[in-house]
Design an enzyme around this catalytic site. Structure first.
Site, PDB file in Angstrom:
ATOM      1  CG  HIS A 184      -2.247  -0.823   0.548  1.00  0.00           C
ATOM      2  ND1 HIS A 184      -2.359  -2.178   0.730  1.00  0.00           N
ATOM      3  CD2 HIS A 184      -3.257  -0.457  -0.272  1.00  0.00           C
ATOM      4  CE1 HIS A 184      -3.422  -2.606   0.073  1.00  0.00           C
ATOM      5  NE2 HIS A 184      -3.991  -1.588  -0.535  1.00  0.00           N
ATOM      6  CD  GLU A 411      -9.032  -8.530  -5.491  1.00  0.00           C
ATOM      7  OE1 GLU A 411      -8.098  -7.734  -5.319  1.00  0.00           O
ATOM      8  OE2 GLU A 411      -9.975  -8.668  -4.686  1.00  0.00           O
ATOM      9  CG  ASP A 435      -5.000  -9.115  -3.712  1.00  0.00           C
ATOM     10  OD1 ASP A 435      -4.074  -9.478  -2.968  1.00  0.00           O
ATOM     11  OD2 ASP A 435      -5.785  -8.198  -3.410  1.00  0.00           O
ATOM     12  CB  CYS A 482      -9.303  -1.992 -10.906  1.00  0.00           C
ATOM     13  SG  CYS A 482      -9.621  -3.390  -9.850  1.00  0.00           S
TER      14      CYS A 482
END
Ligand code: PEP
Ligand code: MG
Length: 560
Positions: A184, A411, A435, A482
């Site tokens: 992140h 994912e 992911d 995405c």
């Protein structure tokens, strides 16, 4: 000249002097002081008030929400009950450092015990305690430094909160020793368009004041560059500035086939900038970032307010909202506080939401209310779906609570492998390549040591993307991308060749991807995809796509 390799985030280049982030201080040793308590008291009070003044000063400079936070911290540093506690501890013969440490730790535990809003202030106290101890020891304050001039920040790793607070007028680039490409920290760096290289293990060798070139496109940090390297970096900085200034048009291939260019956002704040850069909508709104530092579920009213703000900004445009994706790299204690040995394989995403269905119901209710009150075209999707049954469950619940379009993120390899059945159970798919790569390659996205495996160029990942694309085409259902793969200009073309119908990325990547798509026809994109799919590994796939791209450009040059 020294070259350090890592994983580049985005395509940018930066040049500047290194400033290292100070490490967290060790716990002060509990030994008797050789000063008397009065003298230690003067030291402690002196440092407390210096830190309080510093925090207030930084708050005044920062303005906005940061001002309130920093001013509250400044007041905590001079709280009379803290000073009393320190004085008491000093009377037992402790050093000022140790007394400050213990007083703040006790106060911190008290706040954590209270929970809720008070509990959230615990981290603020830790920060003050570290600052005061650093001042007492005449060491640099931990946390993001503020040298008063633009710099390249070098850190072991950065907490998301630190990344979010970076002053972009000062931080030219970011180099971290740890962190993978989809951690992140990397995602926030991308969102804020910070030129970054993460997972640069050898960056520990960089010293304050070294001039470095941070080359994100090449995943390189060059220290004490040659004059030629410096000139080249500066030329590329100018080139990129020109590209960013090119007119914003809707995303399309060379023949005009539209490929909507959407953005990934973590809060409504980024909307204005995203629209300025030509966002045609939002392809992934990560709702968990709104609540990462909360330890209770947010109220329906608060959520509705956030969503309304976002939807208003994108009136008339598509906005894909993802319901809370808790677990592993995005822990949310109110959804799953249990210790898990393998949180990435645990109760996360839709699994955690099902476990606490009331939270999911509240979120969908808030979103439906915001949808009803605004004019955006709202789609909702569930993270971490692994079965058809989960897709059916989510879609039914979303519709029951008033949403019109409900889909799932692909994912997990399982969702990709049976994408035809998953897509039959809902309205659309959006592939989360971060992911999907982590699970396909069995490589933790947070681990710098396996960063080389977290490469969405890997033909195994691309094959899964192609399967989902084919299922979408067959059923006439949209398949978006995405994950961060969509932000890589050449990979974006490959993904379109594999059947992606829209691409969502951090706003800072829009200009590069737009320019790249415009160079290739749908057949070209398919040719690039075929070349990459047939390769042995990630690096080979990238090289094969580059070779196919050069061939296309060359044949066009001879034709014209
Ligand atoms: C877009 C994704 O979701 P996140 O990065 O938030 O897990 C992904 O996994 O690719
Ligand atoms: Mg994900």
């Amino acid at each position: 000249m020294m070259e350090i390799t890592g994983t580049g985030i985005g395509q940018g280049v930066a040049v500047g002097p290194v400033v290292r982030m100070a490490e967290r201080l060790p716990e002060p040793v509990d030994r008797p002081s050789h000063l008397d308590p009065e003298r230690e008291g003067e030291r402690a009070r002196g440092s407390l008030s210096v830190v309080a003044a510093e925090l207030a000063n930084r708050g005044a400079k920062a303005g906005g929400a940061a001002k309130d936070v920093l001013e509250a911290q400044a007041m905590m540093a001079e709280d009379p009950s803290i000073i009393d506690e320190v004085t008491k501890l000093l009377a037992t013969g402790k050093t000022a450092e140790r007394a400050v440490y213990e007083a703040f730790a006790a106060y911190r535990d008290l706040l954590v015990g209270m929970g809720g809003y008070m509990g959230e202030r615990a981290a603020d106290l830790d920060d003050i305690s570290q600052r005061v101890i650093a001042h007492l020891l005449k060491l640099p304050a931990p946390g993001v430094p503020n040298p008063g001039h633009p710099f390249v920040l070098v850190a072991r790793d950065l907490a998301p909160a630190d990344t979010a607070m970076l002053d972009l007028d000062q931080v030219l680039g970011l180099v971290t020793v740890g962190g993978g490409p989809t951690s992140h920290t990397a995602i926030l760096a991308r969102e804020k368009a910070i030129v970054a290289v993460v997972g640069a293990a050898d960056a520990t060798a960089l010293a304050d004041g070294d001039t470095v070139v941070v080359d994100a496109a090449a995943g390189l940090v060059v220290s004490t560059p040659t004059p030629e390297q410096l000139a080249d970096a500066n030329a590329r900085i100018a080139e990129r500035a020109a590209l960013q200034a090119a007119p914003v048009t809707p995303g399309a291939l060379a023949d005009g086939t539209p490929v909507p260019l959407l953005v990934n956002l973590g809060s409504a704040e980024g909307a204005v900038e995203a629209l300025r850069l030509g966002a045609e909508g939002v392809g992934l709104f990560r709702t968990e970032f709104l609540f990462l530092d909360h330890n209770t579920a947010p109220s329906v009213r608060d959520q509705q307010e956030h969503y309304t703000k976002l939807l208003r900004a994108f009136a008339g445009k598509k906005v894909v909202v993802r319901v809370l994706d808790a677990g592993a790299d995005k822990p949310l204690s109110f959804l799953n506080a249990a210790h898990e040995e393998n949180p990435a394989l645990g109760l996360r995403g839709i699994r955690a939401l099902r476990h606490s269905e009331v939270i999911l119901r509240e979120q969908l209710t808030a979103l439906a209310a915001a949808d009803a009150a605004t004019d955006a075209e709202v789609w909702v999707m569930a993270p971490m779906v692994a079965t058809v049954e989960e897709a059916r469950y989510f879609s039914a619940l979303a519709k029951e609570l008033g949403m019109r379009v409900a889909g799932v993120m692909v994912e997990t390899p399982s969702a990709a492998l049976i994408a035809d059945r998953v897509l039959a159970a809902c309205d659309f798919a959006s592939i989360g390549t971060n992911d999907l790569t982590q699970y396909t390659m069995a490589a933790d996205r947070l681990l710098g040591t396996v960063a080389n495996l977290q490469d969405p160029w890997h033909p195994a990942v691309l094959r899964l993307v192609g399967d989902v694309g084919a299922a979408g085409a067959e059923l006439g259902k949209p398949v978006g991308i995405c994950g961060e793969a969509a932000a890589d200009p050449l990979l974006a073309v490959v993904l379109v060749g594999l059947g992606a119908t829209s691409l969502s990325m951090s706003p800072s990547a829009l200009a590069d991807v737009r320019a790249s798509l415009a160079r290739y026809s749908p057949d070209d994109a398919k040719a690039l995809a075929r070349a990459a799919l047939a390769a042995e590994g990630a690096a080979e796939a990238k090289r094969a796509a580059e070779a196919a791209a050069s061939e296309i450009t060359a044949s066009r040059a001879t034709a014209s």
